[in-house]
Design a protein around this motif. Structure first.
Motif, mmCIF file in Angstrom:
data_model
loop_
_atom_site.group_PDB
_atom_site.id
_atom_site.type_symbol
_atom_site.label_atom_id
_atom_site.label_comp_id
_atom_site.label_asym_id
_atom_site.label_seq_id
_atom_site.Cartn_x
_atom_site.Cartn_y
_atom_site.Cartn_z
ATOM 1 N N ILE A 220 -1.976 -12.895 4.517
ATOM 2 C CA ILE A 220 -1.345 -12.259 3.350
ATOM 3 C C ILE A 220 -2.404 -11.652 2.440
ATOM 4 C CG2 ILE A 220 -0.011 -12.677 1.242
ATOM 5 C CD1 ILE A 220 1.459 -14.916 2.813
ATOM 6 N N ASN A 221 -3.441 -12.439 2.148
ATOM 7 C CA ASN A 221 -4.519 -11.975 1.263
ATOM 8 C C ASN A 221 -5.242 -10.769 1.864
ATOM 9 O OD1 ASN A 221 -3.990 -13.960 -0.660
ATOM 10 N ND2 ASN A 221 -5.346 -15.445 0.329
ATOM 11 N N GLN A 222 -5.454 -10.827 3.190
ATOM 12 C CA GLN A 222 -6.112 -9.708 3.874
ATOM 13 C C GLN A 222 -5.247 -8.443 3.785
ATOM 14 O OE1 GLN A 222 -9.034 -9.209 5.046
ATOM 15 N NE2 GLN A 222 -8.683 -7.267 6.087
ATOM 16 N N LYS A 223 -3.943 -8.593 4.004
ATOM 17 C CA LYS A 223 -3.018 -7.455 3.900
ATOM 18 C C LYS A 223 -2.991 -6.890 2.482
ATOM 19 C CE LYS A 223 0.275 -8.356 7.654
ATOM 20 N NZ LYS A 223 1.678 -8.696 7.977
ATOM 21 N N GLN A 224 -3.056 -7.791 1.490
ATOM 22 C CA GLN A 224 -3.042 -7.349 0.093
ATOM 23 C C GLN A 224 -4.292 -6.537 -0.228
ATOM 24 O OE1 GLN A 224 -0.459 -8.044 -2.563
ATOM 25 N NE2 GLN A 224 -1.619 -6.240 -3.117
ATOM 26 N N ARG A 225 -5.441 -6.978 0.310
ATOM 27 C CA ARG A 225 -6.688 -6.239 0.092
ATOM 28 C C ARG A 225 -6.604 -4.858 0.737
ATOM 29 N NH1 ARG A 225 -9.070 -11.442 0.657
ATOM 30 N NH2 ARG A 225 -9.289 -11.179 2.918
ATOM 31 N N GLN A 226 -6.048 -4.803 1.944
ATOM 32 C CA GLN A 226 -5.886 -3.517 2.624
ATOM 33 C C GLN A 226 -4.935 -2.606 1.858
ATOM 34 O OE1 GLN A 226 -4.560 -4.552 6.564
ATOM 35 N NE2 GLN A 226 -6.632 -4.903 7.351
ATOM 36 N N ALA A 227 -3.848 -3.189 1.361
ATOM 37 C CA ALA A 227 -2.865 -2.411 0.588
ATOM 38 C C ALA A 227 -3.493 -1.866 -0.690
ATOM 39 C CB ALA A 227 -1.659 -3.275 0.258
ATOM 40 N N ASP A 228 -4.309 -2.687 -1.365
ATOM 41 C CA ASP A 228 -4.983 -2.251 -2.600
ATOM 42 C C ASP A 228 -5.939 -1.092 -2.323
ATOM 43 O OD1 ASP A 228 -3.629 -4.184 -3.994
ATOM 44 O OD2 ASP A 228 -5.277 -5.628 -4.021
ATOM 45 N N LEU A 229 -6.688 -1.194 -1.208
ATOM 46 C CA LEU A 229 -7.630 -0.127 -0.843
ATOM 47 C C LEU A 229 -6.875 1.161 -0.518
ATOM 48 C CD1 LEU A 229 -10.150 -2.135 1.394
ATOM 49 C CD2 LEU A 229 -10.624 -1.127 -0.847
ATOM 50 N N LEU A 230 -5.779 1.032 0.204
ATOM 51 C CA LEU A 230 -4.964 2.202 0.547
ATOM 52 C C LEU A 230 -4.379 2.836 -0.713
ATOM 53 C CD1 LEU A 230 -3.683 4.054 2.649
ATOM 54 C CD2 LEU A 230 -1.856 2.368 2.927
ATOM 55 N N ASP A 231 -3.894 1.999 -1.644
ATOM 56 C CA ASP A 231 -3.330 2.517 -2.895
ATOM 57 C C ASP A 231 -4.389 3.256 -3.714
ATOM 58 O OD1 ASP A 231 -0.786 1.601 -2.382
ATOM 59 O OD2 ASP A 231 -1.061 -0.301 -3.438
ATOM 60 N N LYS A 232 -5.621 2.742 -3.702
ATOM 61 C CA LYS A 232 -6.720 3.412 -4.419
ATOM 62 C C LYS A 232 -7.019 4.766 -3.785
ATOM 63 C CE LYS A 232 -9.069 -0.699 -6.220
ATOM 64 N NZ LYS A 232 -10.268 -1.579 -6.105
ATOM 65 N N GLU A 233 -6.977 4.807 -2.457
ATOM 66 C CA GLU A 233 -7.230 6.070 -1.759
ATOM 67 C C GLU A 233 -6.122 7.084 -2.047
ATOM 68 O OE1 GLU A 233 -9.604 8.551 0.547
ATOM 69 O OE2 GLU A 233 -10.021 6.542 -0.264
ATOM 70 N N ILE A 234 -4.881 6.615 -2.088
ATOM 71 C CA ILE A 234 -3.748 7.497 -2.422
ATOM 72 C C ILE A 234 -3.889 8.012 -3.853
ATOM 73 C CG2 ILE A 234 -1.251 7.539 -2.865
ATOM 74 C CD1 ILE A 234 -0.935 5.627 -0.470
ATOM 75 N N ASP A 235 -4.259 7.130 -4.766
ATOM 76 C CA ASP A 235 -4.467 7.503 -6.169
ATOM 77 C C ASP A 235 -5.549 8.581 -6.276
ATOM 78 O OD1 ASP A 235 -3.981 6.843 -9.114
ATOM 79 O OD2 ASP A 235 -6.137 6.512 -8.967
ATOM 80 N N LYS A 236 -6.619 8.406 -5.492
ATOM 81 C CA LYS A 236 -7.723 9.376 -5.502
ATOM 82 C C LYS A 236 -7.260 10.745 -4.990
ATOM 83 C CE LYS A 236 -11.451 9.152 -2.731
ATOM 84 N NZ LYS A 236 -12.676 8.557 -2.122
ATOM 85 N N LEU A 237 -6.450 10.725 -3.910
ATOM 86 C CA LEU A 237 -5.942 11.979 -3.349
ATOM 87 C C LEU A 237 -5.021 12.709 -4.322
ATOM 88 C CD1 LEU A 237 -5.192 10.828 0.308
ATOM 89 C CD2 LEU A 237 -6.816 12.616 -0.352
ATOM 90 N N ILE A 238 -4.161 11.944 -5.016
ATOM 91 C CA ILE A 238 -3.241 12.562 -5.983
ATOM 92 C C ILE A 238 -4.024 13.149 -7.161
ATOM 93 C CG2 ILE A 238 -1.336 12.145 -7.594
ATOM 94 C CD1 ILE A 238 -0.320 9.987 -5.678
ATOM 95 N N LYS A 239 -5.029 12.406 -7.645
ATOM 96 C CA LYS A 239 -5.854 12.905 -8.760
ATOM 97 C C LYS A 239 -6.594 14.179 -8.376
ATOM 98 C CE LYS A 239 -6.520 8.591 -11.293
ATOM 99 N NZ LYS A 239 -7.428 7.456 -11.588
ATOM 100 N N GLU A 240 -7.063 14.235 -7.116
ATOM 101 C CA GLU A 240 -7.755 15.434 -6.638
ATOM 102 C C GLU A 240 -6.782 16.619 -6.585
ATOM 103 O OE1 GLU A 240 -10.644 18.033 -5.010
ATOM 104 O OE2 GLU A 240 -10.736 16.220 -6.250
ATOM 105 N N ALA A 241 -5.542 16.365 -6.133
ATOM 106 C CA ALA A 241 -4.529 17.425 -6.087
ATOM 107 C C ALA A 241 -4.176 17.905 -7.495
ATOM 108 C CB ALA A 241 -3.283 16.919 -5.367
#
Length: 400
Positions: A220-241
């Motif tokens: 669960i903790n590993q999945k949460q870390r992966q989800a957080d990293l993915l969310d940060k990457e999505i946030d970065k892509l939206i900010k760039e757009a």
């Protein structure tokens, strides 16, 4: 006298608005109840297909926990409906008693009027009563009296008939509501028994998997870390757009063309009516910070919802738009971002993608395929909606 009439009119209007609002609440609850029953059918289908697997998994427990949560919502809605029906039944009983009392008073007045008329007829006839007038004006007034008396008889008669019709109607509605209430109580008792069984099943299953709990917590903790990293990457892509839409000027929101603005307004108007991103499925994880559905001591945070669906299910866009990005992030499956003006819909955990960056997308167009985990054979889609960079609860946007 004028003030009294205004007050009576105001109270009558208030009672009418209250009745309409009450009826609207009951209808809304009934719609919610039907939607929840559909969700339970989907979860039962998922659990039924999982019974073919010999080994019970924690993903099974997550689906079972979601079913328990849905059952609890259904019981609460049933209770709310029963309470509203109780209020309606009480209101109709009061109306019925008021009409009975009013009808009784009207009958008494009518009987008194007829009796007085009969007594006056014993003394002298109508013609003699008119002929005995000392002046023409007096005769005219006596004639008006007879006419008024006839009108009053009709008025009382119509009033009694109207009250009896209203009383019959109220009693019929009352009878229907009592039957409806009794059906809801029976249904609720059955749901409570079923809920108790589901909780026992969950506890028994959890006990059998207890020795694997620590490993599951780490997962669960590993999945949460992966989800957080993915969310940060999505946030970065939206900010760039956003930056590119503003021609590199600093801003936290998209600069929209008239067409993109109209698209965003249309997206906003469809809140609560967007189609599901999969044809069949059940929500097994909600939006926001929450206890894990199985390991309650562990907190998880989600920028969207997780939908359990059928194996290799097609994933479709919930609205027309443009593919903003296709993301393949380390440790996660494919993600598609679709831009709808200043809104972004995100479709995560895809095994296949059928679109490319920059493609114009129609509503309900198939954009990919949901990933099926090879270890537990479970298929899930993670679905998110953003307004610029702000995550929104998708459950509030999709059709119920």
């Amino acid at each position: 006298m004028k003030k009294i009439k205004i007050t009576i009119l105001f109270l009558a209007l208030l009672q009418t608005f209250s009745a309409v609002a009450q009826s609207s609440k009951i209808k809304n609850l009934e719609n919610q109840r039907e939607q929840i029953k559909k969700e339970i059918i989907e979860i039962n289908n998922l659990l039924s297909s999982n019974k073919k697997e010999k080994n019970l998994t924690f993903r099974d427990l997550e689906i079972l926990a979601a079913k328990i949560n849905i059952k609890e919502r259904l019981i609460k809605i049933n209770n709310d409906q029963i309470n509203l029906l109780n209020a309606d039944i009480k209101s109709n009983e009061i109306k019925s008693e008021e009409l009975k009392l009013e009808n009784e008073n009207v009958r008494k007045d009518y009987a008194s009027m007829i009796f007085n008329s009969y007594k006056s007829r014993l003394k002298e006839s109508r013609i003699m009563f008119l002929l005995s007038s000392s002046t023409f004006l007096e005769a005219f007034k006596r004639s008006q009296y007879f006419s008024q008396f006839s009108d009053d008889r009709k008025k009382y008669s119509n009033k009694i008939l109207k009250n009896l019709t209203s009383l019959d109607s109220i009693n019929k509605i009352l009878k229907d509501k009592i039957v409806n209430k009794e059906d809801l109580i029976k249904s609720n008792n059955a749901e409570k028994r079923d809920l108790s069984n589901e909780r026992n099943n969950k506890n028994n299953a959890l006990s059998s998997l207890k020795r694997k709990e620590n490993a599951y917590k780490r997962q669960i903790n590993q999945k949460q870390r992966q989800a957080d990293l993915l969310d940060k990457e999505i946030d970065k892509l939206i900010k760039e757009a956003i930056r590119l839409s503003n021609e590199n000027k600093k801003s936290s929101t998209f600069s929209l063309t008239p067409e993109a603005k109209a698209l965003a307004e249309s997206f906003t108007k469809n809140k609560g009516n967007l189609p599901w991103p999969v044809e069949r499925g059940a929500i097994i994880q909600k939006f926001g910070l929450q206890p894990h559905p199985v390991v309650r001591t562990t907190k998880i945070k989600s920028n969207g919802i997780v939908i359990a669906t059928t194996k290799d299910a097609n994933v479709r866009s919930v609205f027309e738009g443009v593919v903003l990005s296709i993301l393949k992030f380390k440790g996660s499956n494919l993600t598609v971002l679709i831009k709808h003006g200043n809104y972004i819909s995100a479709y995560k955990n895809l095994s296949k993608v059928f679109v490319e960056k920059g493609d114009n997308i129609d509503a309900l167009q198939i954009i990919g395929e949901a990933y099926t985990n090879i270890n537990d054979n479970k298929t899930t889609l993670q679905f998110s909606i953003f307004n610029n960079t702000t995550p929104l609860d998708p459950y509030l946007w999709i059709a119920k």
